[in-house]
Enzyme design. Sequence first.
Site, PDB file in Angstrom:
ATOM      1  N   HIS A   1       0.772  -1.291   0.024  1.00 39.23           N
ATOM      2  CA  HIS A   1       0.147  -0.099   0.079  1.00 39.23           C
ATOM      3  C   HIS A   1       0.855   1.363   0.116  1.00 39.23           C
ATOM      4  O   HIS A   1       0.754   2.150  -1.008  1.00 39.23           O
ATOM      5  CB  HIS A   1      -0.870  -0.089   1.136  1.00 39.23           C
ATOM      6  CG  HIS A   1      -1.865   1.196   1.319  1.00 39.23           C
ATOM      7  ND1 HIS A   1      -2.929   1.217   1.061  1.00 39.23           N
ATOM      8  CD2 HIS A   1      -1.542   2.479   1.723  1.00 39.23           C
ATOM      9  CE1 HIS A   1      -3.624   2.364   1.371  1.00 39.23           C
ATOM     10  NE2 HIS A   1      -2.760   3.154   1.730  1.00 39.23           N
ATOM     11  N   GLU A   2       1.899   1.207   1.132  1.00 36.57           N
ATOM     12  CA  GLU A   2       2.642   2.607   1.027  1.00 36.57           C
ATOM     13  C   GLU A   2       3.552   2.491  -0.320  1.00 36.57           C
ATOM     14  O   GLU A   2       3.869   3.835  -0.731  1.00 36.57           O
ATOM     15  CB  GLU A   2       3.660   2.453   2.334  1.00 36.57           C
ATOM     16  CG  GLU A   2       2.645   2.595   3.555  1.00 36.57           C
ATOM     17  CD  GLU A   2       1.791   3.925   3.631  1.00 36.57           C
ATOM     18  OE1 GLU A   2       2.084   4.716   3.091  1.00 36.57           O
ATOM     19  OE2 GLU A   2       0.708   3.638   4.511  1.00 36.57           O
TER      20      GLU A   2
ATOM     21  N   HIS B   1       1.716   4.318  -2.684  1.00 40.46           N
ATOM     22  CA  HIS B   1       1.770   5.792  -2.551  1.00 40.46           C
ATOM     23  C   HIS B   1       3.277   6.326  -3.019  1.00 40.46           C
ATOM     24  O   HIS B   1       2.965   7.579  -3.941  1.00 40.46           O
ATOM     25  CB  HIS B   1       1.637   6.171  -1.096  1.00 40.46           C
ATOM     26  CG  HIS B   1       0.346   6.109  -0.551  1.00 40.46           C
ATOM     27  ND1 HIS B   1      -0.671   6.862  -1.193  1.00 40.46           N
ATOM     28  CD2 HIS B   1      -0.425   5.703   0.534  1.00 40.46           C
ATOM     29  CE1 HIS B   1      -1.675   6.606  -0.500  1.00 40.46           C
ATOM     30  NE2 HIS B   1      -1.314   5.796   0.534  1.00 40.46           N
TER      31      HIS B   1
ATOM     32  N   GLU C   1      -5.825   7.703  -2.496  1.00 42.58           N
ATOM     33  CA  GLU C   1      -5.850   6.534  -1.999  1.00 42.58           C
ATOM     34  C   GLU C   1      -5.745   5.451  -3.133  1.00 42.58           C
ATOM     35  O   GLU C   1      -5.779   4.232  -2.925  1.00 42.58           O
ATOM     36  CB  GLU C   1      -6.920   6.491  -0.682  1.00 42.58           C
ATOM     37  CG  GLU C   1      -6.581   6.830   0.486  1.00 42.58           C
ATOM     38  CD  GLU C   1      -5.100   6.414   1.013  1.00 42.58           C
ATOM     39  OE1 GLU C   1      -4.653   5.292   1.001  1.00 42.58           O
ATOM     40  OE2 GLU C   1      -4.509   7.391   1.647  1.00 42.58           O
TER      41      GLU C   1
HETATM   42 ZN   LIG Z   1      -3.012   5.168   2.187  1.00 42.99          ZN
END
Ligand SMILES: [Zn+2]
Length: 585
Positions: A500-501, A504, A529
């Site tokens: 997830h990170e 980003h 997101e």
């Molecule tokens: Zn996030």
Amino acid sequence: MWNFIKNREPNIHMKRLFEPFLSYRHFRTRAVDRQNTSSTGLYGFDHLKSPKGFQRFVDEAIERSSELIDYISGMPSSAEIIRAMDEISDTVCSVVDSAELCRQTHPARGFVEEAIKALMKINVYLHFLNTNHTLYNAVKKAEQDGHLLTEEARRAALHLHIDFEKGGIHLPSGKLDRVNQLNMDAHKLCREYGENIINDPGYVDIFPASRIPRQIQHLLKPIYRLTSGVSKESLGSYEDEQEKGFRIITELRTLFSVLQLTPDEQVRKMAYLKGSSVPHANHEVLDKLINSRHELAQIMGCKSYAEFVMQLNMASSPEVVVSFLQEMSNMVKEKADEEFNTIRNLKRDVCGQRCVDLEPWDEAYYTTMMKSSAYNLDSAVVASYFSLPQCIEGLKLLVKSLFGASFDSVPMAPGESWHPDVLKMCIHHPEEGDLGFLYLDLFSRKGKYPGCATFSIKGGRKISETEYQLPVMALVFNFSRSHDSSIVRLNHSELETLFHEFGHALHALLSRTDYQHFAGTRVALDFAETPSNLFEYYARDYRVLKKFARHYSTGEVIPEKLVKSLNGARDMFAATELQHILCFG
Ligand SMILES: [Zn+2]
């Protein structure tokens, strides 16, 4: 608005900074040149060779921004105004972002203290920028005169214009003073709210110790009380004896473990009720915050604070958001009802009562029980396939197969790193060259930012027709080395968080924008997101996992059956979990 540096992320896993303002003076020094072997400062900024360097860093950023304001004020209306504004934003952002990362992760007290001072000084300057009529009028004029030829320039002008007005620059002085006051109040209340959660998490004391299951006892503090009246027959007297119990601190992580694994319903109930009602001081903080935000929205001519904050997002109004959430809730309602009945029936089976109701403190316990009986997942077995070095290999494979680029570690110049654990990675494309840099600070240590977060150090932006300012980011985690192994192994949810990170970080590293105002995670909040959530899917896809997830000692590829079980367990009560998320929506 430019001045308020916001954590735009509701979850603790990511910390991102919002909108502020660079001096390409700093970045033109090629802050993170991968070939650089001569000594430099923190993150490659020459200024940051010592803690005191933050002072010069701030002063030069302010000096450069002031030069740009003069430049803008003497300029005819043109697209150059927007470019110069973006440079101001970039100049200030470079200080804010690096000081914030330093404050959260640097092990040396001296660096942290100077970073905090730099943040305080730059925040005062940000207020000056936000209330600067020269800049506001120049943006409005550039917008009106039709000199903005690209869609991105027009959008940048619109965003700047609205951001200024969100700070009340267009209001008469009485109202503007009130807006400033309300913003300061809200800022203070938000800080107080967070501090109260840390300082007063609440607790419940449980006796005897046997009411707490063995596998979570290590998370709790042992306590003792005197039990009087125990007969000491041999002495013919009564003496006090100590009884052991446990104190449950009702902060989120401990509370969740207690709710998942404690068979004693009364213990779950006490922990749940306490955890849901503390800290009491926050009831008043929230009331005040709601009132001041509502007043702010009304001065700004909005019906609600929701309408005020929705500006510049992709969703056009709060009504659109609510109807989207409602529609999604309706779609999963039938499935969620089914799941509710399944959980309630299990409780009835276990408790042996006919009409027993499902209580809020029951759900985590019974769903965990059902998941483990259906899939029998052993977290140590799962983790044996996810050693951290193999997971990083997985990220490299994804970057290669999705973007044809490499993601390799590169040497750091002396002075660039803040801890021996930190790695520097470069995303490199065979035709386009280096695309951006990412520091990895993965292991837990005392005093470090406790969550998982993506920090920005430098946003990407076009400097000229031939030059692009490369983005620089940092991924901060808190993986801990186990006692019996030097190799960190992740559980599956940690793997998902890593992906997830990384989503980003890639969003920031791969985006190419004229203005840093729109670079990577500085996009509209309700889109930010999307890349990270898409990346989580790779952590669940056997076609991806089989390429890197190997047993740390035998080298065996993760069995497909195990991945199916992981996904099966995660999807078992998916509708119920979605309903919870929608409630917070
Ligand atoms: Zn996030």
